[in-house]
Design a protein around this motif. Structure first.
Motif, PDB file in Angstrom:
ATOM      1  N   ASP A  37      -0.147 112.341  25.187  1.00 42.24           N
ATOM      2  CA  ASP A  37      -1.398 113.057  24.952  1.00 42.24           C
ATOM      3  C   ASP A  37      -2.317 112.025  24.438  1.00 42.24           C
ATOM      4  OD1 ASP A  37      -0.348 115.365  25.132  1.00 42.24           O
ATOM      5  OD2 ASP A  37       0.223 115.847  23.051  1.00 42.24           O
ATOM      6  N   ASP A  38      -2.087 110.898  23.614  1.00 42.58           N
ATOM      7  CA  ASP A  38      -2.796 109.951  23.508  1.00 42.58           C
ATOM      8  C   ASP A  38      -3.620 108.986  24.483  1.00 42.58           C
ATOM      9  OD1 ASP A  38      -2.654 110.978  20.718  1.00 42.58           O
ATOM     10  OD2 ASP A  38      -1.786 109.012  20.074  1.00 42.58           O
ATOM     11  N   LEU A  39      -2.430 108.763  25.367  1.00 44.61           N
ATOM     12  CA  LEU A  39      -2.910 107.734  26.551  1.00 44.61           C
ATOM     13  C   LEU A  39      -3.281 108.392  27.687  1.00 44.61           C
ATOM     14  CD1 LEU A  39      -0.336 104.859  25.957  1.00 44.61           C
ATOM     15  CD2 LEU A  39      -2.538 105.351  25.076  1.00 44.61           C
ATOM     16  N   GLY A  40      -3.161 109.880  27.678  1.00 48.33           N
ATOM     17  CA  GLY A  40      -3.697 110.657  28.860  1.00 48.33           C
ATOM     18  C   GLY A  40      -2.859 110.262  30.188  1.00 48.33           C
ATOM     19  N   MET A  41      -1.635 110.140  30.094  1.00 47.50           N
ATOM     20  CA  MET A  41      -0.658 109.603  31.452  1.00 47.50           C
ATOM     21  C   MET A  41      -0.013 111.081  31.941  1.00 47.50           C
ATOM     22  SD  MET A  41       0.735 105.966  30.540  1.00 47.50           S
ATOM     23  CE  MET A  41       1.734 106.480  29.122  1.00 47.50           C
ATOM     24  N   GLY A  87       8.671  93.968  22.298  1.00 45.50           N
ATOM     25  CA  GLY A  87       8.466  94.856  22.947  1.00 45.50           C
ATOM     26  C   GLY A  87       7.951  96.236  22.128  1.00 45.50           C
ATOM     27  N   LEU A  88       8.672  96.372  20.964  1.00 43.67           N
ATOM     28  CA  LEU A  88       8.352  97.328  19.922  1.00 43.67           C
ATOM     29  C   LEU A  88       6.853  97.129  19.276  1.00 43.67           C
ATOM     30  CD1 LEU A  88      11.566  97.850  17.913  1.00 43.67           C
ATOM     31  CD2 LEU A  88      10.460  99.370  19.415  1.00 43.67           C
ATOM     32  N   ALA A  89       6.445  96.102  19.225  1.00 47.94           N
ATOM     33  CA  ALA A  89       4.884  95.518  18.714  1.00 47.94           C
ATOM     34  C   ALA A  89       3.987  96.052  19.934  1.00 47.94           C
ATOM     35  CB  ALA A  89       4.751  94.244  18.296  1.00 47.94           C
ATOM     36  N   LEU A  90       4.252  95.656  21.171  1.00 45.49           N
ATOM     37  CA  LEU A  90       3.426  95.836  22.434  1.00 45.49           C
ATOM     38  C   LEU A  90       3.290  97.499  22.487  1.00 45.49           C
ATOM     39  CD1 LEU A  90       4.598  93.397  24.697  1.00 45.49           C
ATOM     40  CD2 LEU A  90       2.334  93.250  23.558  1.00 45.49           C
ATOM     41  N   ILE A  91       4.502  98.229  22.250  1.00 49.06           N
ATOM     42  CA  ILE A  91       4.232  99.557  22.384  1.00 49.06           C
ATOM     43  C   ILE A  91       3.337 100.279  21.355  1.00 49.06           C
ATOM     44  CG2 ILE A  91       5.530 101.624  22.473  1.00 49.06           C
ATOM     45  CD1 ILE A  91       7.838 100.296  23.505  1.00 49.06           C
ATOM     46  N   SER A  92       3.657  99.893  20.148  1.00 49.96           N
ATOM     47  CA  SER A  92       2.606 100.252  19.033  1.00 49.96           C
ATOM     48  C   SER A  92       1.335 100.180  19.038  1.00 49.96           C
ATOM     49  CB  SER A  92       3.152  99.735  17.781  1.00 49.96           C
ATOM     50  OG  SER A  92       2.515  98.220  17.732  1.00 49.96           O
ATOM     51  N   ILE A  98       0.006  99.883  31.543  1.00 50.65           N
ATOM     52  CA  ILE A  98       0.501  98.789  31.773  1.00 50.65           C
ATOM     53  C   ILE A  98       0.814  97.865  30.453  1.00 50.65           C
ATOM     54  CG2 ILE A  98      -0.445  96.327  32.445  1.00 50.65           C
ATOM     55  CD1 ILE A  98      -2.429  97.445  34.283  1.00 50.65           C
ATOM     56  N   SER A  99       0.094  98.084  29.446  1.00 53.22           N
ATOM     57  CA  SER A  99       0.508  97.438  28.258  1.00 53.22           C
ATOM     58  C   SER A  99       1.899  98.226  27.834  1.00 53.22           C
ATOM     59  CB  SER A  99      -0.414  97.514  27.233  1.00 53.22           C
ATOM     60  OG  SER A  99      -0.925  98.852  27.137  1.00 53.22           O
ATOM     61  N   LEU A 100       1.873  99.601  27.904  1.00 51.58           N
ATOM     62  CA  LEU A 100       3.070 100.192  27.526  1.00 51.58           C
ATOM     63  C   LEU A 100       4.128  99.813  28.551  1.00 51.58           C
ATOM     64  CD1 LEU A 100       4.005 102.654  25.870  1.00 51.58           C
ATOM     65  CD2 LEU A 100       3.504 104.190  27.847  1.00 51.58           C
ATOM     66  N   VAL A 104       8.030  98.437  26.976  1.00 54.95           N
ATOM     67  CA  VAL A 104       9.217  98.974  27.425  1.00 54.95           C
ATOM     68  C   VAL A 104      10.306  97.864  28.141  1.00 54.95           C
ATOM     69  CG1 VAL A 104       8.287 101.144  27.047  1.00 54.95           C
ATOM     70  CG2 VAL A 104       8.554 100.320  29.164  1.00 54.95           C
ATOM     71  N   PHE A 105       9.410  97.097  29.066  1.00 58.18           N
ATOM     72  CA  PHE A 105      10.302  96.471  29.798  1.00 58.18           C
ATOM     73  C   PHE A 105      11.063  95.130  28.860  1.00 58.18           C
ATOM     74  CE2 PHE A 105      10.819  92.643  32.612  1.00 58.18           C
ATOM     75  CZ  PHE A 105      11.443  93.372  33.865  1.00 58.18           C
ATOM     76  N   ALA A 106      10.055  94.743  27.911  1.00 59.58           N
ATOM     77  CA  ALA A 106      10.793  93.843  27.036  1.00 59.58           C
ATOM     78  C   ALA A 106      11.830  94.433  26.189  1.00 59.58           C
ATOM     79  CB  ALA A 106       9.693  93.222  25.894  1.00 59.58           C
ATOM     80  N   CYS A 107      11.766  95.644  25.815  1.00 61.02           N
ATOM     81  CA  CYS A 107      12.841  96.403  25.140  1.00 61.02           C
ATOM     82  C   CYS A 107      13.890  96.413  25.796  1.00 61.02           C
ATOM     83  CB  CYS A 107      12.541  97.840  24.622  1.00 61.02           C
ATOM     84  SG  CYS A 107      11.038  97.889  23.367  1.00 61.02           S
ATOM     85  N   GLY A 108      14.021  96.551  27.196  1.00 58.40           N
ATOM     86  CA  GLY A 108      15.216  96.507  28.259  1.00 58.40           C
ATOM     87  C   GLY A 108      15.591  95.224  28.192  1.00 58.40           C
ATOM     88  N   ILE A 109      15.116  94.058  28.036  1.00 56.02           N
ATOM     89  CA  ILE A 109      15.413  92.654  28.151  1.00 56.02           C
ATOM     90  C   ILE A 109      16.321  92.407  26.739  1.00 56.02           C
ATOM     91  CG2 ILE A 109      15.091  90.140  27.852  1.00 56.02           C
ATOM     92  CD1 ILE A 109      12.539  90.695  29.426  1.00 56.02           C
ATOM     93  N   CYS A 110      15.872  93.212  25.615  1.00 60.82           N
ATOM     94  CA  CYS A 110      16.303  93.090  24.309  1.00 60.82           C
ATOM     95  C   CYS A 110      18.122  93.733  24.389  1.00 60.82           C
ATOM     96  CB  CYS A 110      15.654  93.955  23.237  1.00 60.82           C
ATOM     97  SG  CYS A 110      16.645  94.177  22.105  1.00 60.82           S
ATOM     98  N   SER A 111      17.891  94.850  24.985  1.00 61.52           N
ATOM     99  CA  SER A 111      19.284  95.512  25.151  1.00 61.52           C
ATOM    100  C   SER A 111      20.204  94.838  26.147  1.00 61.52           C
ATOM    101  CB  SER A 111      19.204  97.112  25.307  1.00 61.52           C
ATOM    102  OG  SER A 111      18.359  97.035  26.561  1.00 61.52           O
ATOM    103  N   GLY A 112      19.884  94.179  27.157  1.00 57.49           N
ATOM    104  CA  GLY A 112      20.563  93.432  28.247  1.00 57.49           C
ATOM    105  C   GLY A 112      21.161  92.258  27.552  1.00 57.49           C
TER     106      GLY A 112
END
Length: 430
Positions: A37-41, A87-92, A98-100, A104-112
């Motif tokens: 809703d906020d980003l209109g995607m 990743g969490l800071a970028l999402i916020s 693109i920025s989103l 989330v890509f950085a968050c995936g690196i974290c879990s890996g």
């Protein structure tokens, strides 16, 4: 290096897993309605973005053991936690796809990176006799993290940016925790330990079947992980706070998955796989049929959490059983296959939602789940040579025990192992 309490390390690992998997990876689906809703995607764009952390998870998981070996357990764990903060800071602060997507890509690196680093630290710090128990507690951290994300939805209605800021602050605590409590060295294998046996053609064939089932399950589950709250909010007209109860039920039910998966692998993996997969498909159809009924929607999340965590735990145990002595490889293949399935399913379900709608899309994925459940008799259960193995020689702990045998197949004594470790430590200090 001195050993620490197994329960203490298990709690530390569970906290870090809760941050890296629960908050950084799986909480994203809960906030999709607000973010859209906020980003209109569109649903198609969200589906592609939801696949990015799974893609980065797969890529990083392939090199994570080498990274851990080179940098050490502490530095790798700190690096992983740092990626969660990033990743969490970028999402916020995301302003568009693109920025989103970068977040989330950085968050995936974290879990890996996190689980290989924690496994290495566990083998360096924790007594070998309780490795299996500690691993189970750490794995439960995923469900704990999912549960922790719910209060942010309940009390920060419509304020998803503040929710992710709070997640980033928690992740900073994870960095500090990793720096002070995780060792800087990796596990040193005793010099007289036997090398793992070569992988046979039969083992590769059974591992391939396991990977295909894991891929299919991840593909089917991607619909729920990505669009369940979005479906309940848009199709069922539930509020954002009410959709938060879905993830609460999912996380609580997921805690029972470790028990189910362990019992399943010891008894009849194929039948349990079929039953759990049917439960997974039931959760999809139940939510699609009654999204406006909050109690039924929450019940569907409960079923999904129990079945999903049970299936991933079953894949973990089966991978370990198929490759005893190769703990770093056996569980990795099905988990990578599951992540690839989710990465393939998330964009597709996004396209289907945009073209057909939520109910039809979820029904299609549920139909695929029924087909996979019907062919579950081909799941790699116990082979003829495994049926005579005593119960206490199966499961996660037995896999670690296989790594501690000498060249004649006899178990290494604890005293000799500790003597080897002390000799290596003394050489390092000199």
């Amino acid at each position: 290096m001195a050993q620490i309490s197994g329960m203490r390390f298990a709690l530390i690992g569970a906290i870090l897993i809760a941050i890296s998997f629960g908050l950084a990876r799986f909480a994203f689906g809960l906030f999709i309605p607000q973010i859209r809703d906020d980003l209109g995607m569109s649903a198609n764009t969200i589906g592609v973005i939801a696949a990015l952390p799974l893609i980065s998870f797969v890529i990083v998981s392939l090199v994570a053991p080498l990274v851990t070996k080179y940098f050490g357990a502490r530095n790798t764990t700190v690096l992983s936690a740092s990626f969660s903060v990033l990743g969490l800071a970028l999402i916020s602060q995301a302003t568009g796809p693109i920025s989103l997507g970068i977040g989330v890509f950085a968050c995936g690196i974290c879990s890996g990176l996190m689980m290989p680093a924690l496994t290495s630290a566990m083998q360096a710090l924790v007594d070998r006799s309780i490795h299996g128990r500690v691993s189970s507690v750490m794995n439960a951290g995923t469900s704990i993290g999912v549960v922790l994300s719910v209060p942010a939805v309940l009390f920060l209605v419509g304020a998803w940016r503040y929710a992710y800021v709070s997640f980033a602050l928690i992740a900073i605590l994870g960095v500090v925790l990793a720096w002070y409590l995780i060792p800087s060295v990796s596990r040193l294998t005793p010099l007289n330990a036997a090398p793992p046996p070569k992988i046979t053609v039969r083992q590769w064939w059974r591992l391939s079947k396991l990977a295909l089932f894991a891929f299919a399950m991840g593909f089917i589950a991607s619909a729920y992980w990505t669009f369940a709250p979005d479906l309940a909010t848009n199709l069922g007209s539930l509020s954002s706070s009410q959709s938060g109860w879905l993830w609460l039920a999912l996380g609580i039910a997921g805690l029972g998955g470790a028990i189910v998966s362990d019992l399943a692998d010891r008894n009849n993996p194929a039948i349990t796989h079929a039953l759990m997969l049917m439960m997974l498909t039931t959760s999809l159809t139940l939510l699609a049929a009654s999204p406006s009924q909050v109690y039924l929607a929450v019940f569907s999340a409960f079923i999904f959490g129990l079945s999903y965590m049970s299936l991933t735990g079953l894949y973990l145990m089966t991978g370990i059983r198929l490759l005893p002595g190769r703990v770093s490889m056996g569980p990795v293949l099905p988990f990578l296959a599951c992540a690839l399935g989710q990465a393939a399913g998330a964009p597709l379900v996004g396209v289907l939602v945009g073209e057909l709608g939520y109910a039809e899309s979820f029904s299609i994925f549920a139909a695929v789940g029924i087909v996979i459940a019907l062919i579950s008799p081909f799941y790699p259960g116990h082979s003829e040579e495994e049926t005579g193995i005593p119960e206490d020689e199966t499961g996660l702990q037995a896999a670690f025990d296989y790594q501690l045998q000498d060249e004649e197949g006899e178990p290494l004594e604890t005293a000799s192992i500790e003597q080897e470790d002390n000799q290596v430590d003394n050489k390092g200090e000199s």
